[in-house]
Write a protein that holds these residues in place. Structure first.
Motif, PDB file in Angstrom:
ATOM      1  N   MET A   1      -0.652  -9.596  -7.931  1.00 58.10           N
ATOM      2  CA  MET A   1       0.684  -9.239  -7.504  1.00 58.10           C
ATOM      3  C   MET A   1       0.967 -10.025  -6.227  1.00 58.10           C
ATOM      4  SD  MET A   1       2.243  -5.422  -6.809  1.00 58.10           S
ATOM      5  CE  MET A   1       1.350  -4.923  -5.375  1.00 58.10           C
ATOM      6  N   ASP A   2       1.883 -10.954  -6.283  1.00 57.12           N
ATOM      7  CA  ASP A   2       2.188 -11.752  -5.107  1.00 57.12           C
ATOM      8  C   ASP A   2       3.567 -11.468  -4.528  1.00 57.12           C
ATOM      9  OD1 ASP A   2       3.504 -12.844  -7.256  1.00 57.12           O
ATOM     10  OD2 ASP A   2       3.095 -14.911  -6.716  1.00 57.12           O
ATOM     11  N   LYS A   3       4.385 -10.700  -5.232  1.00 54.96           N
ATOM     12  CA  LYS A   3       5.713 -10.327  -4.744  1.00 54.96           C
ATOM     13  C   LYS A   3       5.812  -8.808  -4.737  1.00 54.96           C
ATOM     14  CE  LYS A   3       7.638 -13.932  -7.472  1.00 54.96           C
ATOM     15  NZ  LYS A   3       8.574 -14.294  -8.494  1.00 54.96           N
ATOM     16  N   PRO A   4       6.690  -8.272  -3.893  1.00 53.95           N
ATOM     17  CA  PRO A   4       6.893  -6.819  -3.947  1.00 53.95           C
ATOM     18  C   PRO A   4       7.294  -6.394  -5.355  1.00 53.95           C
ATOM     19  CG  PRO A   4       7.955  -7.742  -2.018  1.00 53.95           C
ATOM     20  CD  PRO A   4       7.500  -8.903  -2.860  1.00 53.95           C
ATOM     21  N   GLN A   5       6.802  -5.225  -5.767  1.00 49.99           N
ATOM     22  CA  GLN A   5       7.066  -4.738  -7.120  1.00 49.99           C
ATOM     23  C   GLN A   5       7.560  -3.290  -7.050  1.00 49.99           C
ATOM     24  OE1 GLN A   5       3.715  -5.165  -9.724  1.00 49.99           O
ATOM     25  NE2 GLN A   5       4.767  -4.202 -11.437  1.00 49.99           N
ATOM     26  N   ARG A   6       8.613  -3.007  -7.781  1.00 51.26           N
ATOM     27  CA  ARG A   6       9.126  -1.632  -7.837  1.00 51.26           C
ATOM     28  C   ARG A   6       8.152  -0.751  -8.606  1.00 51.26           C
ATOM     29  NH1 ARG A   6      13.901  -0.799  -5.767  1.00 51.26           N
ATOM     30  NH2 ARG A   6      15.344  -2.510  -5.525  1.00 51.26           N
ATOM     31  N   GLY A   7       8.066   0.473  -8.165  1.00 48.08           N
ATOM     32  CA  GLY A   7       7.202   1.426  -8.837  1.00 48.08           C
ATOM     33  C   GLY A   7       7.482   2.822  -8.329  1.00 48.08           C
ATOM     34  N   TYR A   8       6.507   3.725  -8.521  1.00 48.17           N
ATOM     35  CA  TYR A   8       6.663   5.121  -8.149  1.00 48.17           C
ATOM     36  C   TYR A   8       5.368   5.607  -7.515  1.00 48.17           C
ATOM     37  CZ  TYR A   8      10.567   4.617 -11.290  1.00 48.17           C
ATOM     38  OH  TYR A   8      11.715   4.168 -11.891  1.00 48.17           O
ATOM     39  N   TRP A   9       5.489   6.310  -6.392  1.00 54.03           N
ATOM     40  CA  TRP A   9       4.337   6.910  -5.738  1.00 54.03           C
ATOM     41  C   TRP A   9       4.322   8.376  -6.132  1.00 54.03           C
ATOM     42  CZ3 TRP A   9      -0.074   5.578  -4.268  1.00 54.03           C
ATOM     43  CH2 TRP A   9      -0.867   6.411  -3.485  1.00 54.03           C
ATOM     44  N   CYS A  10       3.239   8.808  -6.755  1.00 55.74           N
ATOM     45  CA  CYS A  10       3.122  10.165  -7.281  1.00 55.74           C
ATOM     46  C   CYS A  10       2.042  10.912  -6.499  1.00 55.74           C
ATOM     47  CB  CYS A  10       2.713  10.123  -8.756  1.00 55.74           C
ATOM     48  SG  CYS A  10       3.713   9.026  -9.771  1.00 55.74           S
ATOM     49  N   ARG A  97       8.194   9.510  -6.175  1.00 55.59           N
ATOM     50  CA  ARG A  97       9.175   8.813  -5.344  1.00 55.59           C
ATOM     51  C   ARG A  97       9.235   7.338  -5.724  1.00 55.59           C
ATOM     52  NH1 ARG A  97       6.280  12.090  -1.922  1.00 55.59           N
ATOM     53  NH2 ARG A  97       7.504  13.666  -0.834  1.00 55.59           N
ATOM     54  N   PRO A  98      10.442   6.800  -5.862  1.00 57.28           N
ATOM     55  CA  PRO A  98      10.548   5.360  -6.073  1.00 57.28           C
ATOM     56  C   PRO A  98      10.070   4.623  -4.819  1.00 57.28           C
ATOM     57  CG  PRO A  98      12.652   6.459  -6.451  1.00 57.28           C
ATOM     58  CD  PRO A  98      11.731   7.464  -5.853  1.00 57.28           C
ATOM     59  N   VAL A  99       9.302   3.584  -5.012  1.00 59.18           N
ATOM     60  CA  VAL A  99       8.785   2.810  -3.883  1.00 59.18           C
ATOM     61  C   VAL A  99       8.821   1.332  -4.224  1.00 59.18           C
ATOM     62  CG1 VAL A  99       7.253   4.636  -3.040  1.00 59.18           C
ATOM     63  CG2 VAL A  99       6.396   2.972  -4.684  1.00 59.18           C
ATOM     64  N   LEU A 100       8.581   0.547  -3.217  1.00 55.76           N
ATOM     65  CA  LEU A 100       8.410  -0.884  -3.384  1.00 55.76           C
ATOM     66  C   LEU A 100       6.982  -1.190  -2.951  1.00 55.76           C
ATOM     67  CD1 LEU A 100       9.990  -3.433  -4.156  1.00 55.76           C
ATOM     68  CD2 LEU A 100      10.539  -3.707  -1.734  1.00 55.76           C
ATOM     69  N   PHE A 101       6.135  -1.550  -3.905  1.00 55.06           N
ATOM     70  CA  PHE A 101       4.747  -1.875  -3.591  1.00 55.06           C
ATOM     71  C   PHE A 101       4.704  -3.285  -3.022  1.00 55.06           C
ATOM     72  CE2 PHE A 101       4.068   1.278  -7.044  1.00 55.06           C
ATOM     73  CZ  PHE A 101       3.326   2.193  -6.322  1.00 55.06           C
ATOM     74  N   VAL A 102       4.183  -3.399  -1.813  1.00 59.98           N
ATOM     75  CA  VAL A 102       4.093  -4.684  -1.131  1.00 59.98           C
ATOM     76  C   VAL A 102       2.658  -5.183  -1.265  1.00 59.98           C
ATOM     77  CG1 VAL A 102       4.372  -5.862   1.084  1.00 59.98           C
ATOM     78  CG2 VAL A 102       5.884  -3.967   0.473  1.00 59.98           C
ATOM     79  N   PRO A 103       2.475  -6.423  -1.724  1.00 60.58           N
ATOM     80  CA  PRO A 103       1.107  -6.931  -1.876  1.00 60.58           C
ATOM     81  C   PRO A 103       0.418  -7.069  -0.526  1.00 60.58           C
ATOM     82  CG  PRO A 103       2.704  -8.681  -2.236  1.00 60.58           C
ATOM     83  CD  PRO A 103       3.485  -7.408  -2.070  1.00 60.58           C
ATOM     84  N   LEU A 104      -0.869  -6.802  -0.527  1.00 60.57           N
ATOM     85  CA  LEU A 104      -1.660  -6.968   0.683  1.00 60.57           C
ATOM     86  C   LEU A 104      -2.104  -8.413   0.807  1.00 60.57           C
ATOM     87  CD1 LEU A 104      -3.864  -3.769   0.437  1.00 60.57           C
ATOM     88  CD2 LEU A 104      -1.842  -4.131   1.852  1.00 60.57           C
ATOM     89  N   ALA A 105      -2.389  -8.810   2.018  1.00 60.38           N
ATOM     90  CA  ALA A 105      -2.868 -10.169   2.235  1.00 60.38           C
ATOM     91  C   ALA A 105      -4.197 -10.358   1.515  1.00 60.38           C
ATOM     92  CB  ALA A 105      -3.030 -10.434   3.722  1.00 60.38           C
ATOM     93  N   HIS A 106      -4.346 -11.463   0.833  1.00 55.22           N
ATOM     94  CA  HIS A 106      -5.572 -11.760   0.112  1.00 55.22           C
ATOM     95  C   HIS A 106      -6.597 -12.267   1.121  1.00 55.22           C
ATOM     96  CE1 HIS A 106      -8.011 -12.672  -3.294  1.00 55.22           C
ATOM     97  NE2 HIS A 106      -8.063 -13.955  -3.008  1.00 55.22           N
ATOM     98  N   ARG A 107      -7.772 -11.625   1.204  1.00 52.93           N
ATOM     99  CA  ARG A 107      -8.735 -11.949   2.247  1.00 52.93           C
ATOM    100  C   ARG A 107      -9.899 -12.780   1.749  1.00 52.93           C
ATOM    101  NH1 ARG A 107      -9.470  -7.941   6.894  1.00 52.93           N
ATOM    102  NH2 ARG A 107     -11.578  -8.623   6.551  1.00 52.93           N
TER     103      ARG A 107
END
Length: 125
Positions: A1-10, A97-107
Motif C-alpha cells: 500500500m503506497d497511497k492512502p486507502q479508504r477503509g473502516y476502523w472497527c 468508523r470510516p477512515v483513511l489508512f495512511v501507509p507507514l514509511a517502509h524501513r
C-alpha cells in the motif's frame, strides 16, 4: 500500500452498566470495505448469541436480520455506525468508523541513526 486507502476502523468495547468503570477495548479490526466491516460484527454476534440471555440474543438477531442492511448503507455513505447488545450487566458495543489508512514509511533497507543502537530492551524478572 503506497497511497492512502479508504477503509473502516472497527472496535469492540465492553462496559459494566452497573459500575462507573471505564469501557474496555476488547478487539479491533481494519476493514477495507463496508461488507468486510459489517461482516466482522455479524460473525461476532452469531458466535456469541447462543451464550446471551434471551433479550440480548433478540437484540443481536434483530440487527442481523433488520439492522445490518441499514448499517451497510450508512457505511457506504461514509457514516459511522454503532451496534450494541446488553447481556446481564454487560453492554457490548461494536463501532465502525470510516477512515483513511495512511501507509507507514517502509524501513527495510533504511539505515537507522547511530543512537538507535544505544537503546537496549529492558529485561524484567
Amino acid at each position: 500500500m503506497d497511497k492512502p486507502q479508504r477503509g473502516y476502523w472497527c472496535e469492540c468495547w465492553t462496559e459494566d452498566v452497573t459500575e462507573e468503570a471505564p469501557s474496555e477495548l476488547r478487539a479491533s479490526f481494519d476493514a477495507y470495505s463496508a461488507p468486510q466491516a459489517d461482516r466482522w460484527v455479524a460473525v461476532a454476534l452469531r458466535t456469541i448469541s447462543p451464550a446471551l440471555d434471551a433479550d440480548a440474543s433478540d437484540e443481536a438477531w434483530r440487527w442481523l436480520y433488520e439492522g445490518r442492511i441499514q448499517t451497510r448503507r450508512a457505511l457506504l455513505r461514509q457514516q459511522s455506525c454503532t451496534v450494541s447488545v446488553t447481556h446481564a450487566s454487560t453492554r457490548i458495543t461494536w463501532t465502525i468508523r470510516p477512515v483513511l489508512f495512511v501507509p507507514l514509511a517502509h524501513r527495510q533497507g533504511v539505515e537507522l541513526p547511530m543512537c538507535s543502537n544505544d537503546f537496549k530492551p529492558c529485561v524484567t524478572g
